[in-house]
Design an enzyme around this catalytic site. Structure first.
Site, PDB file in Angstrom:
ATOM      1  N   ASP A   1      32.332  39.953  44.082  1.00  0.00           N
ATOM      2  CA  ASP A   1      30.860  40.652  44.276  1.00  0.00           C
ATOM      3  C   ASP A   1      30.998  42.186  44.175  1.00  0.00           C
ATOM      4  O   ASP A   1      31.076  42.828  45.054  1.00  0.00           O
ATOM      5  CB  ASP A   1      30.367  40.131  45.766  1.00  0.00           C
ATOM      6  CG  ASP A   1      28.885  40.571  45.837  1.00  0.00           C
ATOM      7  OD1 ASP A   1      28.422  41.536  45.211  1.00  0.00           O
ATOM      8  OD2 ASP A   1      28.212  39.877  46.581  1.00  0.00           O
TER       9      ASP A   1
ATOM     10  N   GLU B   1      30.707  49.250  28.647  1.00  0.00           N
ATOM     11  CA  GLU B   1      30.624  50.851  28.169  1.00  0.00           C
ATOM     12  C   GLU B   1      32.081  50.885  27.278  1.00  0.00           C
ATOM     13  O   GLU B   1      32.877  50.627  27.774  1.00  0.00           O
ATOM     14  CB  GLU B   1      30.819  51.411  29.345  1.00  0.00           C
ATOM     15  CG  GLU B   1      30.664  52.935  29.144  1.00  0.00           C
ATOM     16  CD  GLU B   1      30.453  53.847  30.577  1.00  0.00           C
ATOM     17  OE1 GLU B   1      29.976  53.280  31.544  1.00  0.00           O
ATOM     18  OE2 GLU B   1      31.095  54.855  30.672  1.00  0.00           O
TER      19      GLU B   1
ATOM     20  N   HIS C   1      33.845  60.876  21.715  1.00  0.00           N
ATOM     21  CA  HIS C   1      32.733  60.347  21.114  1.00  0.00           C
ATOM     22  C   HIS C   1      32.500  60.456  19.520  1.00  0.00           C
ATOM     23  O   HIS C   1      31.698  59.875  18.919  1.00  0.00           O
ATOM     24  CB  HIS C   1      31.768  61.173  22.027  1.00  0.00           C
ATOM     25  CG  HIS C   1      31.249  60.543  23.267  1.00  0.00           C
ATOM     26  ND1 HIS C   1      29.941  60.746  23.857  1.00  0.00           N
ATOM     27  CD2 HIS C   1      32.000  59.942  23.970  1.00  0.00           C
ATOM     28  CE1 HIS C   1      30.019  60.182  25.180  1.00  0.00           C
ATOM     29  NE2 HIS C   1      31.278  59.570  25.195  1.00  0.00           N
TER      30      HIS C   1
HETATM   31  P1  NDP Z   1      32.474  30.893  49.956  1.00  0.00           P
HETATM   32  O1  NDP Z   1      31.586  30.581  51.111  1.00  0.00           O
HETATM   33  O2  NDP Z   1      32.060  30.457  48.710  1.00  0.00           O
HETATM   34  O3  NDP Z   1      33.993  30.261  50.170  1.00  0.00           O
HETATM   35  C1  NDP Z   1      34.753  30.680  51.040  1.00  0.00           C
HETATM   36  C2  NDP Z   1      35.440  29.363  51.548  1.00  0.00           C
HETATM   37  O4  NDP Z   1      36.557  29.125  50.699  1.00  0.00           O
HETATM   38  C3  NDP Z   1      36.112  29.611  52.915  1.00  0.00           C
HETATM   39  O5  NDP Z   1      35.172  29.734  54.046  1.00  0.00           O
HETATM   40  C4  NDP Z   1      37.026  28.345  53.004  1.00  0.00           C
HETATM   41  O6  NDP Z   1      36.215  27.286  53.447  1.00  0.00           O
HETATM   42  C5  NDP Z   1      37.380  28.022  51.834  1.00  0.00           C
HETATM   43  N1  NDP Z   1      38.717  28.476  51.439  1.00  0.00           N
HETATM   44  C6  NDP Z   1      39.877  27.533  50.757  1.00  0.00           C
HETATM   45  N2  NDP Z   1      40.762  28.247  50.755  1.00  0.00           N
HETATM   46  C7  NDP Z   1      40.751  29.260  51.540  1.00  0.00           C
HETATM   47  C8  NDP Z   1      41.609  30.337  51.650  1.00  0.00           C
HETATM   48  N3  NDP Z   1      43.080  30.314  51.388  1.00  0.00           N
HETATM   49  N4  NDP Z   1      41.505  31.497  52.422  1.00  0.00           N
HETATM   50  C9  NDP Z   1      40.073  31.652  52.771  1.00  0.00           C
HETATM   51  N5  NDP Z   1      39.092  30.447  52.403  1.00  0.00           N
HETATM   52  C10 NDP Z   1      39.578  29.196  51.657  1.00  0.00           C
HETATM   53  O7  NDP Z   1      32.636  32.547  49.680  1.00  0.00           O
HETATM   54  P2  NDP Z   1      32.842  33.584  50.881  1.00  0.00           P
HETATM   55  O8  NDP Z   1      32.213  32.970  52.359  1.00  0.00           O
HETATM   56  O9  NDP Z   1      34.008  34.130  50.372  1.00  0.00           O
HETATM   57  O10 NDP Z   1      31.379  34.530  50.288  1.00  0.00           O
HETATM   58  C11 NDP Z   1      31.650  34.931  48.983  1.00  0.00           C
HETATM   59  C12 NDP Z   1      30.101  35.118  48.413  1.00  0.00           C
HETATM   60  O11 NDP Z   1      28.946  35.277  49.209  1.00  0.00           O
HETATM   61  C13 NDP Z   1      30.203  35.945  47.225  1.00  0.00           C
HETATM   62  O12 NDP Z   1      29.541  35.039  46.071  1.00  0.00           O
HETATM   63  C14 NDP Z   1      29.172  36.876  47.585  1.00  0.00           C
HETATM   64  O13 NDP Z   1      28.169  37.360  46.403  1.00  0.00           O
HETATM   65  C15 NDP Z   1      28.104  36.049  48.587  1.00  0.00           C
HETATM   66  N6  NDP Z   1      27.370  36.717  49.366  1.00  0.00           N
HETATM   67  C16 NDP Z   1      27.557  38.049  49.832  1.00  0.00           C
HETATM   68  C17 NDP Z   1      26.856  38.664  50.722  1.00  0.00           C
HETATM   69  C18 NDP Z   1      26.885  40.182  50.996  1.00  0.00           C
HETATM   70  O14 NDP Z   1      27.955  40.809  50.501  1.00  0.00           O
HETATM   71  N7  NDP Z   1      26.110  41.031  51.777  1.00  0.00           N
HETATM   72  C19 NDP Z   1      25.852  37.832  51.315  1.00  0.00           C
HETATM   73  C20 NDP Z   1      25.756  36.730  51.328  1.00  0.00           C
HETATM   74  C21 NDP Z   1      26.315  36.162  50.327  1.00  0.00           C
HETATM   75  P3  NDP Z   1      36.638  25.860  54.183  1.00  0.00           P
HETATM   76  O15 NDP Z   1      37.381  26.900  55.424  1.00  0.00           O
HETATM   77  O16 NDP Z   1      35.791  25.266  54.672  1.00  0.00           O
HETATM   78  O17 NDP Z   1      37.759  25.419  53.369  1.00  0.00           O
END
Ligand code: NDP
Length: 765
Positions: free
Chosen positions: A305, A105, A403
């Site tokens: 997201d 937009e 506009h």
């Molecule tokens: P991910 O699972 O992709 O990544 C998060 C992982 O990153 C953590 O679990 C951790 O894994 C790792 N990590 C590495 N460094 C850090 C740090 N400093 N702090 C925290 N974590 C770290 O993503 P999210 O769990 O954040 O989920 C987001 C995604 O889920 C988005 O793409 C969203 O679209 C989607 N989603 C959204 C939903 C909703 O909003 N209703 C439902 C389902 C999915 P480890 O501890 O193993 O290293």
């Protein structure tokens, strides 16, 4: 609507007062007037973009490549593009930000930059975020005694947390993990109780959806055994009211004055508009949409997201049972306008699309690689700023005035105004008050007679060229038609040092000129310095080439002209155009052997010309009654002028009669082409270009790539297409009345790059 209860979460420390390492001010005058490449360079030179970001942004095609997209979702067909722009002037917690925004937009980016400019005068925005807690929900069904189930769950709090954390030990190590449980009891439609366990998880730098979902699934069996019920849903809640971001701003009323309104008037009208959004859900919805214009664009740019953020924002706006504005504007005791926003902001700097999408990585680097807390605060500030931009317009002159500009842009687009002059034509259209296609064409005609490169106090520039008809034959004294192209080389000369240093950062070149060299680039530099009595003087020549190398677009001549001009500027030599042209011609001879001089002449003159050099270079300006609808197509192979010219010379020496006959044919086509250009007879001009290409092919300077590009152009509506410049690689020029977009797209689809001087339409709100 049911009200939402929440305990006030702890405030999270933002690091946003730390400056991005090496980043300069986010106030960059005239940024919107620059070309895309110049904007990228400006951000690079101020430390906002790395060299890797620059090459990714300058690369052909989208930053998100198909193979990566194919791994992100299912059944991928392609990559859908949206513009990535930046808002400037932004200051949050005392730190400058260049804010990346992905949005289709118009006016959102400009609106934010404008508000950034006003608000930085009074210190910018303050922002902070609470702790980063995401709630997971585990729904237990089939429970008869909900009170007992609730207290049993709360009694086993430690066991539930330990089990959840055992599933994500890394998160605990980072200082995050499951922190608490809460239990809520709801009544179903027939009165049966529904027990919902809330697992409160500190997800640190991640948005946390996946990890919370997996914790919820992991503790479900324990919840069943504690309650005796059956677990149904196990998923996060997108009502992320335990991760709130707040931003505030104070603007002295004087800074709001403009467009015929006093600062007090603007302030009071904004407050009144804001008051309506507190009590009227119809207005509140539009008010909040304005906020989300900024929030979503930044969330998208940083790979977050935005659907989750949207869902949370609107639920939060209705938290007391009535949908209200997320922000509020008031007047303080000093008469300043004060704005405040509070909204859920559960964003991540790791995980999700943040890592996969290269453009999201670039955006995060642009922001100085913020923490999730910094980013949450910044997004809230951007939402508040976007809200102010809309309110300021609505409360005063209305949004339709903006506009007018959009209308002028769309008229200029319909009139086929070329990129190079687009902004200038729009500006003059608005000034003229006649926002009509014929007026746009008239203005463009005036402007297109001269391509003047932007002059800065500390550097000089010169444009490139494209030859429409007559290349190669021009080296043998025949005429040629050359046009300037809106691509330039900039050179900046700075006295100092004891050697001559050359810096071309785009090519990673930083070296000293060999003072003894008599040929090649170093030889050309030495000869030019000798001619102006500067041999042996220490200096740095910094060059910014925006013309693709070895593509037949006169990059070498433009470089010579820009260097000569800037030597004159830095050392006060007082060189006029003729002297600059002479120096550049000598440079060209050292680079290309026997050039005709057309490239350096166009570069100096900056206008379409008919050129001839039969012992003495002469040229005349060519009048274009209508801009030529040209598309350039680039092969991936460099066209080396010296080699192609030498090849034609060898053919001429071996068979002078036949080759000269070809030159004569090209000369006739060129003379006739001049008349066709001057009368805007495009079909005739196109036929001449096609014939001319045939002769060039006969001279042996075409290649399979050039032939393919020419065929693509003709198949897609070009009335003429030919190689341009020396050939042997390089580029083609196609004349495409009404078919520029199609031809350019077809070239790109076949894997070539194109330069289309046509614009795609802008749309309004
Ligand atoms: P991910 O699972 O992709 O990544 C998060 C992982 O990153 C953590 O679990 C951790 O894994 C790792 N990590 C590495 N460094 C850090 C740090 N400093 N702090 C925290 N974590 C770290 O993503 P999210 O769990 O954040 O989920 C987001 C995604 O889920 C988005 O793409 C969203 O679209 C989607 N989603 C959204 C939903 C909703 O909003 N209703 C439902 C389902 C999915 P480890 O501890 O193993 O290293």
């Amino acid at each position: 609507m049911a009200s939402i209860s929440k305990s006030k979460p702890a405030r999270r420390q933002c690091n946003a007062s730390l400056p991005a390492p090496g980043a300069g001010s986010s106030r960059i005058p005239n940024f919107f007037r620059m070309s895309v490449t110049e904007r990228i360079d400006a951000l690079h030179s101020r430390g906002y973009l790395s060299s890797e970001d620059v090459s990714m942004l300058n690369g052909a095609g989208p930053t998100l490549r198909l193979p990566i997209a194919d791994k992100m979702i299912e059944n991928v067909l392609g990559v859908f593009g949206l513009p990535l722009g930046v808002a400037l002037n932004f200051m949050v917690n005392g730190r400058d930000y260049v804010v990346p925004l992905v949005v289709e937009e118009a006016s959102i980016v400009a609106g934010l930059s404008g508000v950034g400019r006003i608000t930085r005068l009074s210190g910018g925005f303050s922002a902070h975020a609470t702790e980063s807690i995401l709630i997971g929900q585990v729904q237990a069904t089939g429970i008869t005694n909900s009170a007992r189930a609730k207290s049993a769950l709360l009694d086993r709090r430690e066991d539930l947390l330990a089990l959840a954390n055992s599933l994500h030990p890394n998160m605990v190590e980072r200082g995050g993990g499951a922190r608490d449980v809460e239990v809520h009891v709801h009544a179903g439609p027939t009165g049966e109780p529904m027990v919902v366990l809330h697992l409160l998880v500190d997800t640190q730098e991640a948005m946390g959806a996946n990890l919370v979902n997996s914790m919820c699934e992991g503790i479900a069996p324990l919840v069943e055994s504690i309650t005796g019920g059956e677990v149904l849903l196990r998923i996060l809640s997108n009502l992320t009211d335990r991760s709130l971001a707040t931003a505030t701003v104070r603007i002295p009323h004087q800074n709001l004055a403009g467009k015929g309104y006093s600062g007090e008037q603007v302030r009071d009208r904004i407050v009144q508009a804001s008051d309506l959004a507190q009590v009227d859900p119809y207005r509140a919805t539009t008010h909040n949409k304005g906020i989300m214009n900024g929030v979503d664009a930044l969330a998208l740019a940083t790979g977050n997201d935005w659907r989750a953020i949207e869902a949370a924002a609107h639920a939060y706006a209705a938290r007391d049972g009535r949908y209200r504005a997320l922000s509020n504007w008031t007047r303080n005791a000093d008469g300043d306008l004060v704005g405040k926003i509070e909204m859920p902001m559960k964003v991540g700097t790791v995980g999700g699309a943040v890592k996969n999408n290269p453009a999201a990585r670039i955006s995060n680097r642009l922001l100085g690689s913020p923490t999730a807390a910094d980013l949450a605060g910044l997004i809230a500030a951007v939402g508040l700023a976007q809200n102010l931009a809309a309110l300021r317009a609505l409360a005063t002159y209305g949004i339709q005035q903006g506009h007018m500009t959009l209308h002028a842009r769309s008229v200029a687009t319909s009139a086929g105004v070329q990129d190079a002059q687009f902004e200038a034509v729009v500006e003059r259209l608005i000034e003229s008050g006649e926002i009509k296609e014929w007026k746009a064409k008239e203005i463009e005609r005036d402007l297109s007679r001269t391509i003047s490169m932007p002059e800065r106090a500390d550097c000089s520039s010169a444009c490139g060229k494209v030859i429409l008809l007559g290349e190669h034959a021009v080296v043998y004294g025949k005429p040629a038609i050359g046009l300037p192209v809106p691509l330039s080389v900039e050179a900046s000369v700075r006295k100092g040092g004891d050697r001559v240093r050359v810096l071309v950062s785009q090519w990673g070149l930083d070296r000293q000129v060999d003072p003894a060299a008599t040929d090649g680039f170093d030889g050309a530099v030495n000869a030019m310095l000798e001619s102006v009595d500067l041999r042996g003087v220490g200096m740095t020549l910094e060059v910014n080439p925006h013309i693709p190398r070895s593509m037949g677009l006169g990059g070498s001549a433009a470089l010579a002209v820009a260097v000569a001009r800037d030597l004159s500027r830095e050392f006060g030599l007082g060189l006029d155009d003729e002297a600059v042209n002479g120096l550049a011609f000598e440079w060209e001879k050292m680079s290309h052997g026997t050039p005709s001089g057309i490239d350096n002449t166009i570069s100096v003159v900056g206008k379409p010309i008919v050129f001839e050099n039969d012992g003495k270079a002469v040229f005349r300006e060519l009048y274009l009654p209508e801009p030529l609808p040209l598309v350039l197509g680039f092969t991936s192979r460099a066209g080396l002028t010296a080699r192609a010219v030498a090849q034609v010379r060898a053919a001429w020496k071996a068979n002078p009669a036949h080759v000269e006959a070809l030159f004569d044919q090209i000369a006739q086509l060129t003379r006739s082409g001049v008349k066709a250009v001057e009368a805007a007879r495009f079909d005739e001009l196109g036929r001449h270009m096609n014939l001319c290409h045939g002769y060039l092919n006969a001279l042996g300077v075409s290649t399979p790539d050039l032939e393919q590009l020419i065929q693509i152009a003709r198949d897609n509506g070009a009335v003429g297409a030919k190689l341009t410049g020396s050939g042997g690689g390089g580029s083609v020029v196609a004349l495409c009345p009404g078919t520029q977009d199609r031809v350019a797209a077809a070239m790109e689809n076949a894997g070539y790059q194109s330069l289309n001087l046509h614009r795609t339409p802008n749309r309004s709100e």
